[in-house]
Design an enzyme around this catalytic site. Structure first.
Site, mmCIF file in Angstrom:
data_model
loop_
_atom_site.group_PDB
_atom_site.id
_atom_site.type_symbol
_atom_site.label_atom_id
_atom_site.label_comp_id
_atom_site.label_asym_id
_atom_site.label_seq_id
_atom_site.Cartn_x
_atom_site.Cartn_y
_atom_site.Cartn_z
ATOM 1 N N GLU A 76 0.911 -1.125 -0.284
ATOM 2 C CA GLU A 76 -0.028 0.016 -0.095
ATOM 3 C C GLU A 76 1.210 1.249 -0.273
ATOM 4 O O GLU A 76 0.441 2.410 -0.787
ATOM 5 C CB GLU A 76 -0.972 -0.647 1.152
ATOM 6 C CG GLU A 76 -1.729 1.300 1.177
ATOM 7 C CD GLU A 76 -2.920 0.794 0.559
ATOM 8 O OE1 GLU A 76 -3.069 0.025 0.050
ATOM 9 O OE2 GLU A 76 -4.025 1.841 0.790
ATOM 10 N N ASP A 77 1.987 1.445 0.942
ATOM 11 C CA ASP A 77 2.628 2.630 1.003
ATOM 12 C C ASP A 77 4.090 2.793 0.110
ATOM 13 O O ASP A 77 4.173 4.130 0.164
ATOM 14 C CB ASP A 77 2.854 2.657 2.257
ATOM 15 C CG ASP A 77 1.328 2.778 3.174
ATOM 16 O OD1 ASP A 77 0.011 2.789 2.375
ATOM 17 O OD2 ASP A 77 1.601 2.833 4.306
ATOM 18 N N ASP A 139 -4.185 -4.795 13.086
ATOM 19 C CA ASP A 139 -3.279 -3.757 12.150
ATOM 20 C C ASP A 139 -4.502 -2.361 12.782
ATOM 21 O O ASP A 139 -4.124 -1.824 13.112
ATOM 22 C CB ASP A 139 -4.038 -3.706 10.717
ATOM 23 C CG ASP A 139 -3.523 -2.739 10.567
ATOM 24 O OD1 ASP A 139 -2.828 -2.235 10.573
ATOM 25 O OD2 ASP A 139 -4.555 -2.440 9.301
ATOM 26 N N ASP A 259 -23.617 -2.746 41.505
ATOM 27 C CA ASP A 259 -23.695 -3.337 42.731
ATOM 28 C C ASP A 259 -23.296 -5.067 42.503
ATOM 29 O O ASP A 259 -24.605 -5.477 42.859
ATOM 30 C CB ASP A 259 -25.176 -2.795 43.465
ATOM 31 C CG ASP A 259 -25.371 -3.091 44.569
ATOM 32 O OD1 ASP A 259 -24.815 -3.594 45.618
ATOM 33 O OD2 ASP A 259 -26.796 -3.500 44.929
HETATM 34 MN MN MN Z 1 -1.485 -0.883 8.831
#
Ligand code: MN
Length: 705
Positions: A76-77, A139, A259
């Site tokens: 993804e990154d 995650d 209680d």
């Molecule tokens: Mn992640």
């Protein structure tokens, strides 16, 4: 901040050195890949995957799940793709990372309840390996723990999604510890004021109650110790979100809910559970009707424990749960606990087997207990779904059986949409209506005014709703509509042959109608529209040169239609007699399957010749193409290795065997039945000759019926 070295001791406590090293290697790969990226908190990005792997390591998940956790944001990154991960860490890890990425790409925001439930199912259906879900949950858990640094609006969206989607998924999988943390973190992010107030009240109550809690715990521990039981006594507190829900749904005040004093006693065996119960009941007076034996009769989600309520000093109610460590582990970690106890028994692709085992275990427990199967059924269906889940362009989720196509989808949206659909877009790409759909796709149906269901849709519509509607439409369309549709269909196929309806010589058309007992052209067109007569067959017949002799006899079925083998779904070959080019053939017209080609002599043709108007005279085209299935029976001496000899001989001729089976004829001979793909009769005859030349082969015959 956690480091890989700190994680290492956890890894080595349950993984072998080779596996631990692989996890370390995945860490260093991720560190490189995310180099220079920072989390919003300012920490290096790699701290996040490391923490996710840490969560899974605490659950004792296998090394591949941990590697996937380390790498879960890499696709993804960073610029690294799935195949690169596969090359470094193997296909399984790459699949896991890819699966997690696909789930991450979906953003759901707030959904109404029904849709949220569908999405939970969609997520499970998309993950072919259940470990994808477990990595995704870890995650999400770390992201929830570090939610504070995000912009308020984004934090709220993620919190909402966690409550709507991920907490219920954790619950379905029996992972209660994770579920409760999701709920408390989600609740605190969405309703910070309410959460703070309840938390403050809980702290205050804790202070007030501390003395009494310690006293009760001490009494229990001393009593059990005197009886020689080595146990762990844990004081229990409700989590924030469950207090909130109880206050809201039961309209109770905070003090009413609080209680109550609650303890859990963890023991070493089932037997000890019952003996400890006896000791406790002699220590305080049990409240009648409050004892529950969930060990003998587990709860529907597999939960096992003994429950009892006692009357303590000054009349305070004390709630006690007694269970073994294994039951505790199951109650907290559900499906993940299954890895803990079997971490050495299976590897790699045992994941689904493991999930199945878990479900199977619950199922057996239920059957023994004889109570509701509903929960199990829902878990089972969620883990191994027969359904697929797709989005409409507006984000609604539709559920269809596996194998469904856009036609089914269109009818699921609305009957009118189904009746007027002409094409579709799958994930924005134009696709044929016949393409099978997959979970997670966005499907848009294109309609056109005046479009009509096509009889050929029967070839790929599988839902009852679509099929019923198509059938209904074709049957009930007005005569006028049918004639229009029939004209269009027939004209289209005539055009493909270089002609059209208006160009056809009148006399020829009239002869044809008469031959086929149609009073007028419109009757023929209507039959075409209803799927009783295939347009391309009809147009071939219409264009055939009239054979005067044949015609003079008045036998009437016209010239045989040529089969080329390239007609696709409009023509199929009968499984009973396996016709191949060169065989004399006849066709049977089926409104749902098109033309079914049989061998001339096929018994089944005799059975259906009660409907002579559905029989079509056929012949093979000179240019026929493709491969056709044929069946042979070989009678061979009963000797070891004969099947291999036969199979090798056939293979050496470049022929594919589809099916092979054997049956003993007597002590000396065996029948070998073969189904294979051949081009035509000549080809088959050649194969038969080659087989006969094998020494131990006595006879080779082609099977008919
Ligand atoms: Mn992640």
């Amino acid at each position: 901040m956690q480091t890989i070295d700190a994680l290492d001791s956890t890894l080595r406590s349950y993984l072998n050195p080779e596996q631990s090293n692989q996890v370390r290697r995945a860490y260093f790969f991720a560190e490189q890949a995310h180099y220079g990226q920072l989390r919003r908190s300012g920490e290096p990005y790699v701290t996040h995957p490391l923490a996710v792997a840490g969560i899974l390591a605490d659950m004792h998940m296998d090394h591949q799940s941990l590697m996937a956790a380390m790498l879960h944001d890499v696709i993804e990154d960073t610029g690294i793709d799935k195949s690169a991960i596969g090359g470094q860490f193997g296909a399984t890890v790459a699949e896991l990372v890819d699966g997690v990425s696909k789930l991450t790409q979906m953003e759901f925001g707030s959904l109404e309840e029904k849709q949220a439930e569908n999405f939970q199912k969609m997520a499970l259906a998309m993950a072919r390996d259940i470990r994808v879900i477990l990595v995704k949950l870890a995650d999400r858990l770390h992201n929830m723990r570090t939610l504070g640094v995000l912009r308020a609006e984004k934090a709220r969206r993620i919190a909402r999604e966690t409550l709507d989607i991920y907490a219920p998924i954790a619950m379905r999988l029996g992972m209660n510890t994770v579920r409760m943390e999701f709920e408390d973190l989600g609740f605190s992010a969405l309703y910070p004021m309410r959460a703070r107030r309840i938390d403050a009240a809980r702290r205050a109550a804790r202070g007030n109650r501390k003395e009494l809690v310690d006293k009760i715990r001490h009494q229990i521990e001393t009593t059990l110790d005197q009886e020689g039981h080595d146990v762990e006594v844990i004081g229990r507190e409700k989590h924030l979100y469950s207090i909130y829900k109880k206050m809201k749904s039961k309209r109770k005040s905070f003090s009413e809910i609080m209680d109550l004093y609650a303890f859990r006693i963890i023991v070493d065996s089932v037997d000890t559970c019952y003996r400890v119960l006896g000791c406790i009941h002699s220590l305080y007076k049990p409240v009648p009707g409050e004892f529950k034996d969930y060990i003998a009769i587990p709860k529907a989600n597999g939960y096992q424990s003994l429950h009892t309520v006692l009357m303590g000093m000054h009349g305070v109610p004390i709630e006690i749960q007694i269970r073994t460590r294994e039951m505790e582990e199951m109650a907290n970690n559900g499906i993940a606990a299954h890895w803990l106890y079997k971490s050495d028994s299976q590897t790699a692709n045992g994941s689904h087997a493991r999930a199945r085992e878990w479900v199977q275990g619950l199922l057996e427990m239920q059957q023994r207990a004889g109570n509701s199967l509903e929960f199990i059924e829902s878990v089972k269906i969620d883990l191994f779904p027969d359904e697929i889940y797709m989005f409409t362009p507006k984000g609604r989720i539709l559920e269809l059986p596996r194998g469904a196509t856009a036609v089914d989808f269109a009818y699921a949206v609305h009957t009118d949409v189904g009746n007027s659909c002409v094409a579709c877009r799958i994930n924005r790409r134009l696709a044929p209506l016949s393409e099978p759909l997959q979970s997670g796709q966005t499907v848009e149906i294109l309609t056109a005014p005046g479009a009509r269901p096509n009889p050929s849709w029967f070839n790929y519509a599988i839902t009852a709703k679509a099929r019923t509607n198509i059938r209904h439409f074709l049957k009930h369309q007005t005569r006028e509509d049918s004639i229009t549709l029939g004209r269009r269909l027939l004209d289209k196929s005539l055009m493909a042959l270089g002609s059209n309806l208006s160009e056809l010589p009148q006399q020829k058309l009239a002869d044809y109608l008469q031959q086929h007992s149609y009073a007028e052209l419109d009757d023929l067109l209507e039959d075409v529209a209803r799927g009783n007569r295939l347009p391309n067959i009809t147009s071939q017949q219409l264009l055939e040169k009239v054979d005067p002799e044949h015609d003079a006899n008045g036998t009437g079925s016209g010239q045989p239609v040529a089969i080329r083998g390239t007609e696709g779904f409009m023509v199929s070959y009968a499984k009973c007699c396996h016709p191949i080019p060169g065989d004399p053939i006849q066709g049977y017209l089926s409104s749902e399957k098109g033309v079914v080609v049989h061998r001339d002599r096929c018994k089944n043709l005799g059975d259906i010749s009660d409907n002579p108007e559905r029989l079509v005279a056929l012949r093979w085209d000179d240019q026929v193409e493709g491969e056709y299935s044929a069946e042979l029976r070989i009678e061979v001496e009963n000797r070891r290795g004969m099947i291999a000899v036969i199979a090798t001989r056939i293979h050496s001729m470049g022929v594919n065997i589809e099916k092979i089976s054997t049956k003993d004829k007597d002590y000396q001979f065996t029948y070998v039945d073969l189904e294979m793909l051949v081009e035509n009769r000549k080809h088959l005859a050649h194969i038969m000759r080659r087989l006969r030349s094998i020494e131990s082969v006595r006879r080779v015959v082609r099977v008919s019926n």
